[in-house]
Design a protein around this motif. Structure first.
Motif, PDB file in Angstrom:
ATOM      1  N   PRO A 264      10.227   3.248  -4.295  1.00  6.82           N
ATOM      2  CA  PRO A 264      11.628   2.863  -4.475  1.00  6.82           C
ATOM      3  C   PRO A 264      12.509   4.115  -4.537  1.00  6.82           C
ATOM      4  N   GLY A 265      13.668   4.027  -3.963  1.00  9.03           N
ATOM      5  CA  GLY A 265      14.563   5.184  -3.996  1.00  9.03           C
ATOM      6  C   GLY A 265      14.442   6.072  -2.780  1.00  9.03           C
ATOM      7  N   VAL A 266      13.423   5.836  -1.953  1.00  8.52           N
ATOM      8  CA  VAL A 266      13.314   6.623  -0.726  1.00  8.52           C
ATOM      9  C   VAL A 266      14.160   5.943   0.351  1.00  8.52           C
TER      10      VAL A 266
ATOM     11  N   GLU B 283       4.278  12.534  -0.333  1.00 10.47           N
ATOM     12  CA  GLU B 283       5.274  11.695  -0.995  1.00 10.47           C
ATOM     13  C   GLU B 283       5.255  10.302  -0.384  1.00 10.47           C
ATOM     14  N   ASN B 284       5.232   9.287  -1.243  1.00 10.31           N
ATOM     15  CA  ASN B 284       5.171   7.920  -0.738  1.00 10.31           C
ATOM     16  C   ASN B 284       6.511   7.514  -0.140  1.00 10.31           C
ATOM     17  N   ILE B 285       6.519   7.248   1.181  1.00 11.55           N
ATOM     18  CA  ILE B 285       7.803   6.900   1.813  1.00 11.55           C
ATOM     19  C   ILE B 285       8.217   5.472   1.509  1.00 11.55           C
ATOM     20  N   TYR B 286       7.335   4.691   0.895  1.00  9.19           N
ATOM     21  CA  TYR B 286       7.708   3.320   0.511  1.00  9.19           C
ATOM     22  C   TYR B 286       8.052   3.230  -0.962  1.00  9.19           C
TER      23      TYR B 286
ATOM     24  N   GLY C  89       0.836  -1.189   0.000  1.00  8.82           N
ATOM     25  CA  GLY C  89       0.000   0.000   0.000  1.00  8.82           C
ATOM     26  C   GLY C  89       0.875   1.245   0.000  1.00  8.82           C
ATOM     27  N   VAL C  90       0.261   2.374   0.318  1.00 12.36           N
ATOM     28  CA  VAL C  90       0.969   3.636   0.189  1.00 12.36           C
ATOM     29  C   VAL C  90       0.944   4.361   1.527  1.00 12.36           C
TER      30      VAL C  90
END
Lengths: 468, 304
Positions: free
Chosen positions: B119-121, B114-117, B107-108
């Motif tokens: 990719p790249g976070v 901003e989606n903390i999950y 999920g999100v």
């Protein structure tokens, strides 16, 4: 128990009555007492074994000896006009010592000694000036040409070795020497009377009975020699210290690093389990196997490195203190890894969460928060590794510790010997003096171990007490 | 803007003010179960939002389909029976769950949209902005000063010694512990009492300049007086931070929070116990007029 429950439940019927319980209690306590006695007995056994070990070593390290001097020190002192009762051999001046040396040895021996190291910077004692100039300008001048002159202690040792020439013909252990010194003297006298052929050069009147500490300051600072009366263990002590330094330098960073990876970074996987199992098993591998490993890898395969050839040091082979230190490093690595892992595992997880919770990376958390807490535990592992590195003998024999060497190790690429090797060599010799010397060397080894361990323990306590 | 000023004014007089603004919304919503999921979309975007969040430990689904919308400058409480996954949800909001090798979040979860999950976070960056206070006080075994400044330093704080001192004082002031420790900043953080340690941990969390502070049962290891001080502190901090707190203490939720989320355990056909969000409403409303029967059972003690 006088208070009784008003309504006894059915289940309580299965518990003992008060009288029965008292009996049960006595039985329980007796069982506990037996267990406690067993544990005390176990401890007593361990203490006894240690005491026996210490007793043996100390017993052999000191005691009465029967000694015959070729020349009495008193006579030498008297020949210079001093009173032997107030002046000892060591009190003579440098010039007097050289003079007495010159009077007691042949010119050839004197010249050889002078070529090894000269007696005066500005004059020669045994050599003639012309010959000296000639041999010093040759292609291979002897060491005496450019080295500094001998010192008082050096010449004193020479006088002792060459002029006094003490010969220990019998020795007693500490305890008999203390309890019944007379018996030892009588023994020697009886030996002289019954088997005079054993001492063709001496008469009983020449024998002096005196106390000797086989472990004495001179013994510690003198290099190895073939004569038991004048030999020492300086080369072995220095070799052992070099060995320990190299072992720790290699095993601690590598071991702690591996432990940090396994505990803090590695995710559980079959491969990591496999690695972990192998490390645990390696801790139990016999040291001789590590010796073979060291021989194959460090002495042979990496000879260019361990002989110092790639650093431009000329050395015949890789049988150096570096090879031995790296082998010991490999040997102690599993111990360091496992104990460091234990230490890291004992750090509460809440500390890691706290670190990560303020936005630290894993490494920042480990370095600043986890590692400082784990250091006392890690040092415990280092102490264990240290003790093992000091005491191991088998791998050293395989990687080629020298059995007889008089030169001090000066760097990682030196040939060397170590205390356990020395002890091993001496115990194998038939003459009785070497047994006493081996005991003295063992005592030295134990004291050295104690000193190094104390250092590590002090370091550990400082870390665990510091609030930061 | 007007909303903010009203809030500030209301905060001074009583903390019940802010809950009245959103309380106008629920009547507009239909009263069935699907509405719970769509509700956040109607509200204005909060600082942290979760959309259809499922959390797994291995193949075990610990939390099912959580939709939450945490507003700026509010205290939100997560309550529910043991094992309902409220702590799991909290830890997933700053990716502390990543530390558990088997944990997986689907999920999100958005932070400022901003989606903390995604990719790249980097979770490290997330945790700097979303601070955390744990159940058991866990100060570093270092000086009080070091406890505060370390977080700032590892996040690139480049100020002078004087500025660092200011930062430490400011954080300790905000955590209402300055007066007690100002004379012993070089003493170990472990020398403080449990309640002081917890306030030190709060000071440590806010020293890295987050705008959300997650608190996982912060008072469960404290006595009632220390608990009261932490609660007062939370009401103070609300002016500058959004606070999300997990608590077992319903009175505490009622006392401090603006909104409360109630989680419950749902037994699946296979006997798996999965946590589910039952409702997330203004605290007043949840405790006086819960929409769901399960909530009412729990808060009145008829649960289980």
């Amino acid at each position: 128990m006088s208070v009784e429950a008003p309504e006894r439940l059915e289940i309580q019927e299965h518990f003992p009555t008060d009288a029965e319980y008292d009996k049960l209690l006595g039985k329980k306590n007796r069982k506990g007492l037996i267990a406690k006695m067993f544990f005390m007995a176990a401890l007593a056994t361990a203490v006894l074994a240690l005491a026996a070990l210490l007793y043996t070593i100390v017993n052999e390290s000191f005691g009465l000896v029967a000694q015959v001097n070729q020349n009495e020190p008193e006579d030498i002192v008297a020949s210079f006009g001093y009173d032997p009762s107030t002046t000892a051999l060591a009190d003579l001046s440098y010039d007097e010592l050289v003079e007495s040396l010159g009077g007691g040895i042949s010119t050839n021996v004197g010249r050889r000694l002078e070529r090894e190291q000269r007696f005066y910077a500005d004059k020669l004692v045994f050599e003639s000036d012309e010959l000296w100039a000639e041999i010093c300008s040759s292609d291979e001048p002897p060491a005496g040409c450019d080295s500094s002159p001998r010192d008082h202690a050096g010449v004193l040792q020479l006088v002792n070795e060459r002029i006094v020439q003490p010969d220990i013909i019998a020795a007693a252990n500490l305890v008999p020497s203390l309890l019944d010194p007379q018996a030892f003297e009588e023994d020697v006298e009886v030996t002289f009377a019954n088997t005079p052929e054993r001492f063709p050069d001496y008469t009983f009147d020449q024998v002096q009975f005196q106390w000797r500490a086989w472990l004495n300051p001179t013994f510690l600072v003198t290099p190895q020699s073939t004569a038991p009366e004048t030999t020492g263990i300086r080369t072995a002590i220095l070799g052992t210290l070099w060995l320990v330094i190299i072992t720790i330098t290699f095993a601690v960073p590598v071991g702690v690093g591996a432990a940090i990876y396994l505990e803090e970074f590695a995710r559980p996987s079959r491969f990591n389990d496999f690695v972990q199992t192998n490390i645990n098993n390696l801790a139990g591998v016999p040291s001789i196997i590590y010796g073979m490993l060291g021989l194959a890898i460090f002495v042979r395969a990496l000879e260019a490195l361990t002989s110092g050839a790639i650093f431009g040091i000329e050395q015949a082979n890789g049988r150096t203190v570096l090879s031995a230190g790296l082998t010991m490093g490999l040997l102690t690595l599993p111990v360091v890894i496992i104990s460091s892992q234990e230490a890291l595992r004992a750090v509460p997880n809440s500390l890691r969460q706290a670190g990560l919770g303020v936005g630290a990376t894993k490494w920042q958390t480990v370095r600043s928060q986890v590692l400082p807490v784990a250091i006392p535990g890690i040092l415990t592992g280092v102490i264990l590794a240290l003790a093992r590195a000091i005491g191991e003998t088998a791998p050293l024999i395989l990687v080629g510790a020298a059995s007889f060497i008089t030169a001090d190790p000066t760097g990682p690429f030196s040939k060397f010997t170590a205390l356990p090797i020395q002890i091993f060599q001496w115990t194998a010799l038939p003459q009785f003096e070497w047994q006493h010397l081996a005991a003295a060397a063992s005592l030295t080894l134990l004291i050295l171990l104690l000193i190094l361990n104390a250092g590590a323990v002090i370091l550990r306590n400082r870390y665990s007490r510091r609030p930061q | 803007m007007t909303n903010e000023t009203t809030k500030d004014l209301v905060d001074v007089s009583s903390h019940e003010g802010p809950v009245e603004t959103p309380s106008a919304q629920p009547p507009a919503l239909p009263d069935d179960k699907t509405a719970v999921a769509t509700e956040p979309a109607v509200e204005r975007d909060g600082v942290i939002q979760t959309q259809n969040m499922d959390i797994y430990y291995g193949s075990f689904k610990a939390v099912h389909d959580v939709n939450l919308n945490f507003q700026f400058n509010e205290i939100s409480a997560l309550i529910g029976p043991s094992g309902c996954g409220k702590s799991t949800v909290l830890r997933s909001l700053n990716r502390m769950n990543d530390l558990i090798p088997t944990a997986r979040t689907e999920g999100v979860v958005t932070y400022h949209g901003e989606n903390i999950y995604a990719p790249g976070v980097d979770p490290v960056a997330v945790r700097r902005r979303i601070g955390m206070v744990f159940q058991k006080p866990n100060p570093f075994p270092k000086s009080i000063y070091q406890n505060i400044i370390w977080g700032a330093k590892i996040n690139g704080f480049k100020g002078s010694k004087a500025e660092a001192d200011d930062l430490v004082e400011n954080a300790l002031q905000q955590a209402a512990i300055w007066d007690e420790v100002k004379d012993k900043l070089q003493e170990s953080g472990l020398s403080l009492s449990g309640g002081q340690q917890q306030r030190l941990c709060i000071a440590r969390a806010i020293a890295t300049q987050p705008d959300v502070v997650l608190m996982d049962e912060p008072c469960s290891a404290l006595d009632p007086i220390a608990t009261l001080r932490i609660e007062e502190l939370m009401l103070e901090l609300k002016q500058n931070y959004s606070i999300i707190i997990v608590t077992h203490n319903m009175q505490q939720a009622a006392r401090v929070s603006d909104k409360t989320a109630f989680f419950n355990i749902e037994l699946s056909n296979e006997g798996q116990r999965t946590g589910e969000l039952v409702e997330f409403t203004p605290t007043d409303q949840l405790f006086t007029a819960p929409k769901e029967k399960a909530t009412e059972d729990y808060i009145t003690g008829r649960f289980g």
